[in-house]
Design a protein around this motif. Sequence first.
Motif, PDB file in Angstrom:
ATOM      1  N   PRO A 168     -10.562   6.387  -7.087  1.00  0.00           N
ATOM      2  CA  PRO A 168      -9.942   7.624  -6.591  1.00  0.00           C
ATOM      3  C   PRO A 168      -9.181   7.360  -5.308  1.00  0.00           C
ATOM      4  CG  PRO A 168     -12.296   7.641  -6.151  1.00  0.00           C
ATOM      5  CD  PRO A 168     -12.029   6.431  -6.986  1.00  0.00           C
ATOM      6  N   SER A 169      -7.888   7.666  -5.302  1.00  0.00           N
ATOM      7  CA  SER A 169      -7.104   7.459  -4.090  1.00  0.00           C
ATOM      8  C   SER A 169      -7.155   8.662  -3.168  1.00  0.00           C
ATOM      9  CB  SER A 169      -5.649   7.126  -4.448  1.00  0.00           C
ATOM     10  OG  SER A 169      -5.069   8.197  -5.158  1.00  0.00           O
ATOM     11  N   TYR A 170      -7.670   9.806  -3.661  1.00  0.00           N
ATOM     12  CA  TYR A 170      -7.848  10.950  -2.773  1.00  0.00           C
ATOM     13  C   TYR A 170      -8.991  11.811  -3.285  1.00  0.00           C
ATOM     14  CZ  TYR A 170      -6.623  14.550   0.614  1.00  0.00           C
ATOM     15  OH  TYR A 170      -6.642  15.417   1.674  1.00  0.00           O
ATOM     16  N   VAL A 180     -11.413  11.565   1.759  1.00  0.00           N
ATOM     17  CA  VAL A 180     -11.362  10.107   1.738  1.00  0.00           C
ATOM     18  C   VAL A 180     -10.117   9.715   0.959  1.00  0.00           C
ATOM     19  CG1 VAL A 180     -12.464   7.965   1.001  1.00  0.00           C
ATOM     20  CG2 VAL A 180     -13.868   9.858   1.822  1.00  0.00           C
ATOM     21  N   ALA A 181      -9.254   8.919   1.565  1.00  0.00           N
ATOM     22  CA  ALA A 181      -8.046   8.422   0.909  1.00  0.00           C
ATOM     23  C   ALA A 181      -8.154   6.913   0.771  1.00  0.00           C
ATOM     24  CB  ALA A 181      -6.800   8.801   1.704  1.00  0.00           C
ATOM     25  N   ASN A 182      -8.124   6.439  -0.443  1.00  0.00           N
ATOM     26  CA  ASN A 182      -8.202   5.011  -0.727  1.00  0.00           C
ATOM     27  C   ASN A 182      -6.776   4.483  -0.875  1.00  0.00           C
ATOM     28  OD1 ASN A 182      -8.867   2.470  -1.540  1.00  0.00           O
ATOM     29  ND2 ASN A 182     -10.234   3.091  -3.187  1.00  0.00           N
ATOM     30  N   THR A 183      -6.260   3.816   0.165  1.00  0.00           N
ATOM     31  CA  THR A 183      -4.855   3.414   0.166  1.00  0.00           C
ATOM     32  C   THR A 183      -4.599   2.066  -0.488  1.00  0.00           C
ATOM     33  OG1 THR A 183      -5.097   2.465   2.386  1.00  0.00           O
ATOM     34  CG2 THR A 183      -4.414   4.764   2.237  1.00  0.00           C
ATOM     35  N   LEU A 184      -5.622   1.223  -0.618  1.00  0.00           N
ATOM     36  CA  LEU A 184      -5.426  -0.079  -1.261  1.00  0.00           C
ATOM     37  C   LEU A 184      -6.769  -0.653  -1.659  1.00  0.00           C
ATOM     38  CD1 LEU A 184      -3.348  -2.276  -2.043  1.00  0.00           C
ATOM     39  CD2 LEU A 184      -3.738  -3.322   0.192  1.00  0.00           C
ATOM     40  N   ALA A 222       0.826  -1.207   0.000  1.00  0.00           N
ATOM     41  CA  ALA A 222       0.000   0.000   0.000  1.00  0.00           C
ATOM     42  C   ALA A 222       0.860   1.256   0.000  1.00  0.00           C
ATOM     43  CB  ALA A 222      -0.927  -0.013   1.208  1.00  0.00           C
ATOM     44  N   GLN A 223       1.999   1.235   0.669  1.00  0.00           N
ATOM     45  CA  GLN A 223       2.865   2.401   0.718  1.00  0.00           C
ATOM     46  C   GLN A 223       3.418   2.759  -0.651  1.00  0.00           C
ATOM     47  OE1 GLN A 223       5.850   2.077   3.868  1.00  0.00           O
ATOM     48  NE2 GLN A 223       4.387   0.909   5.073  1.00  0.00           N
ATOM     49  N   ASN A 225     -10.317 -10.132  -2.229  1.00  0.00           N
ATOM     50  CA  ASN A 225     -10.786  -8.800  -2.597  1.00  0.00           C
ATOM     51  C   ASN A 225     -10.528  -7.888  -1.404  1.00  0.00           C
ATOM     52  OD1 ASN A 225     -12.088  -6.553  -3.607  1.00  0.00           O
ATOM     53  ND2 ASN A 225     -13.780  -7.742  -4.471  1.00  0.00           N
ATOM     54  N   ILE A 226      -9.627  -6.913  -1.582  1.00  0.00           N
ATOM     55  CA  ILE A 226      -9.142  -6.124  -0.457  1.00  0.00           C
ATOM     56  C   ILE A 226      -9.437  -4.648  -0.675  1.00  0.00           C
ATOM     57  CG2 ILE A 226      -7.114  -5.499   0.907  1.00  0.00           C
ATOM     58  CD1 ILE A 226      -5.851  -8.124   0.046  1.00  0.00           C
ATOM     59  N   SER A 227      -9.907  -3.997   0.376  1.00  0.00           N
ATOM     60  CA  SER A 227     -10.172  -2.563   0.328  1.00  0.00           C
ATOM     61  C   SER A 227      -9.731  -1.935   1.643  1.00  0.00           C
ATOM     62  CB  SER A 227     -11.662  -2.295   0.084  1.00  0.00           C
ATOM     63  OG  SER A 227     -11.929  -0.902   0.086  1.00  0.00           O
ATOM     64  N   ARG A 228      -8.946  -0.861   1.547  1.00  0.00           N
ATOM     65  CA  ARG A 228      -8.510  -0.129   2.733  1.00  0.00           C
ATOM     66  C   ARG A 228      -8.629   1.355   2.454  1.00  0.00           C
ATOM     67  NH1 ARG A 228      -2.787  -2.245   4.832  1.00  0.00           N
ATOM     68  NH2 ARG A 228      -3.156  -0.467   6.173  1.00  0.00           N
ATOM     69  N   MET A 229      -9.268   2.095   3.348  1.00  0.00           N
ATOM     70  CA  MET A 229      -9.423   3.531   3.139  1.00  0.00           C
ATOM     71  C   MET A 229      -9.385   4.288   4.459  1.00  0.00           C
ATOM     72  SD  MET A 229     -13.471   3.794   2.128  1.00  0.00           S
ATOM     73  CE  MET A 229     -13.168   2.768   0.692  1.00  0.00           C
TER      74      MET A 229
END
Length: 358
Positions: free
Chosen positions: A83-85, A101-105, A15-16, A125-129
């Motif tokens: 959208p990641s940001y 909202v920041a979508n990091t992964l 993610a980084q 299926n992975i989601s991190r925000m």
Amino acid sequence: MAFFFACFTSLPALAQSLPVGLYEGMMANTGVATTRSKAASYYNPSLLRQRQDNAFSLNGNSIGSINSKSEGSTFSSSLGLAPSYLSNLVVGDALVHEFFVANTLQGLFSWESKKNENSFDAEANISRMISGYSMAFKSIPFAIQFLARYSEVKTFGVSESSYPAQDIYVVSRTKSEYKNLNVGLGLSTHFQFDHYTFGVNFNSRGLSLYNHNKGSSKIFTHGQPNPGDFTVSEDNNARATVTNEEGKLLVGHGFKIGHHEFLTDSVFIEESANLDRYTFAQSFGYRYGASDGHQLLCGLSHRFGADVDYFGQNFNTSVGYSWKTRALRSAIGLYYGKENTTIESSTAGVIFGSEYEY
């Protein structure tokens, strides 16, 4: 199945490497001490006091992929268009507010492992925000932030094992679902001089409000306890081991000389599996034309750790171009990352987005 669950512990490192922010994402996620930050709530909310106009941002949309190989196994992913940001910035007389909202992964990840008489295939299926509200004071270089961090993982895997000498054949099917919501507090500051900016951003450890972790496995065995027997067993204790967003500390330095801006960030991220340890990464960013409509951006970041022996064994780099048309700022760029430590992996993709000031 241990390989599958172990992969989740490396997801924060993946993610980084994904870009966040219209400027920052094209400078290898360097932005704690930049000027006119386009993702201040993610890097340093106190930089919001530099903004003069209200704005709506939809930036950091990314398309990319991650590929990894280790002994007897492969890992790949497909990162969608997300959208990641996303943010709404409101400039007041005494305060500057930003909802973000920041979508990091986010993406579909798959694993495949084959060794001797054993094979394993799985998908996740992975989601991190991260979302929240930032409030920066215009009179003093200080900002307060309220954060909500959400992680969701859905997995499905099938493994096959055979033991010819005992005439035993085993097939297992495992699925799990993990959801976590935690909240945290952020404090940040920066000090700006003629050609130098120093910034600090601290995010507290998350307080869990909701945690859901369940799973099941079904095992089909042929040849036990006697040759020719067929047995089926079920277990509801299968769990996905996931590393959450935890506390982090970001320290940045910025140097601006004419059209040139040089940046460097030090990032410390708390390991949720071991809360008295941090991962450490250093990033470097450069922007030409910091005060102009047309800008060139590039950056390089590197992670440090016991598994990293030399510079370049783990790195992420990016390059981009930004332009302004009246009140609309747009950008497009590329990013690439490589890991060559205990695993070999690479990530690459496209980032683009816009911000509208009004």
